[in-house]
Design an enzyme around this catalytic site. Structure first.
Site, short mmCIF file in Angstrom:
data_model
loop_
_atom_site.label_atom_id
_atom_site.label_comp_id
_atom_site.label_asym_id
_atom_site.label_seq_id
_atom_site.Cartn_x
_atom_site.Cartn_y
_atom_site.Cartn_z
N HIS A 1 0.92 -1.06 0.00
CA HIS A 1 -0.07 0.04 -0.07
C HIS A 1 0.76 1.22 0.07
O HIS A 1 0.48 2.25 -0.43
CB HIS A 1 -0.79 -0.21 1.16
CG HIS A 1 -2.10 1.11 1.14
ND1 HIS A 1 -2.89 0.97 0.18
CD2 HIS A 1 -2.47 1.96 1.94
CE1 HIS A 1 -3.60 2.08 0.58
NE2 HIS A 1 -3.27 2.66 1.56
N GLY A 2 2.18 1.27 0.51
CA GLY A 2 3.08 2.37 0.56
C GLY A 2 4.11 2.59 -0.74
O GLY A 2 4.95 2.72 -0.57
#
Length: 294
Positions: free
Chosen positions: A274-275
């Site tokens: 997600h990052g």
């Protein structure tokens, strides 16, 4: 508008520790910058600004419970050709002063409209990560004429429903914060192959300090946009998602976006969760640079 400030700090929250962690993470920016505070109907919005004053404007909106500091791996590439305004979402973990709470989609669009007005901008490129991507898309649906281009990095919910696991992973860290719980949340978000360097560790430290001392006072939960809303969104859009995305099935999310959005470029980022803008910043930066040239 209420004249009373609404605090993001917990009852025993340490504001000095929060500001110190924020400022330490902001030192990761490798370009000259200035911090601005601008008025909106929801209070004062804080932002970090970089790039030439006469360059094309680019507005950045961070993921939930992060802040403008998260763009440290991307800012050098962006500030080279753009006037970059990295916002702290009002009511989230930033330096702004909240006087009224964002409660619905129209409020969220009005906030960004106020930001543009205060900056005397008619139109800008909008780029957002996670919740920031949702806020950018929501604004484009409401005010497409004010969005030059749209760059979405793992946008929350809007294209696809978030997995219930998200709430089981995130809420314990928010409701009963501890360094261990917040670190487990971070580890769930990122790819299993990601090894944070010293810079990422400083940002994660800010994330932990913020979580220990603050609670967001923004009251909007990102919803899935209707088929018709996405079909009518004709703004040129780049959608990037990590192959190890955890908040939803990345293949299904991209599939729905491609089916509905006509002016869309997509790319799956390898070895990223997600990052993605931190985990695989070189690939992400190259994808963004290529898109902005077109």
């Amino acid at each position: 508008m209420s004249k009373n400030n609404i605090s993001i700090f917990r009852k025993n929250g340490d504001m000095k520790a929060f500001i110190a962690a924020y400022d330490e993470a902001l030192k990761l920016w490798t370009v000259p910058y200035e911090e601005l505070m601008i008025p909106t109907r929801f209070g004062e919005t804080h932002m970090v600004v970089a790039g030439s004053a006469d360059a094309e404007p680019l507005i950045l909106i961070h993921g939930m419970t992060f802040s403008a500091t998260m763009w440290y791996p991307n800012i050098e590439m962006l500030a080279e050709k753009y006037r970059v305004y990295a916002l702290d979402t009002i009511g989230d973990f930033g330096k702004g002063n909240v006087t009224d709470i964002i409660k619905n989609r129209q409020d969220a669009a009005n906030w960004l409209d106020d930001v543009l007005s205060a900056l005397r901008l008619y139109k800008a490129i909008f780029m957002g990560h996670s919740m920031g991507g949702w806020l950018c898309t929501n604004f484009a649906i409401h005010n497409s004429e004010k969005v030059e281009k749209l760059i979405l990095l793992a946008p929350a919910s809007g294209m696809h429903k978030i997995t219930p696991r998200f709430f089981f992973k995130v809420y314990p860290a928010v409701v009963f914060p501890s360094e261990t719980r917040i670190m487990k949340e971070i580890e769930w978000f990122v790819s299993p192959v990601f090894q944070p360097d010293e810079r990422a560790k400083i940002l994660f430290r800010q994330f932990i300090v913020s979580g220990m001392n603050c609670v967001p006072c923004i009251r909007i939960i990102p919803s899935v946009f209707a088929d018709e809303e996405l079909q009518n969104l004709t703004v040129k859009t780049l959608l990037l998602v990590g192959e190890h995305e955890t908040i939803y099935n990345p293949t299904k999310m991209v599939g729905r976006a491609k089916r509905l959005m006509l002016n869309l470029t997509t790319q799956m980022i390898p070895n990223a969760g997600h990052g993605l803008s931190i985990e695989q910043h070189e690939i992400v930066n190259e994808a963004i640079k290529t898109f902005l040239k077109t």
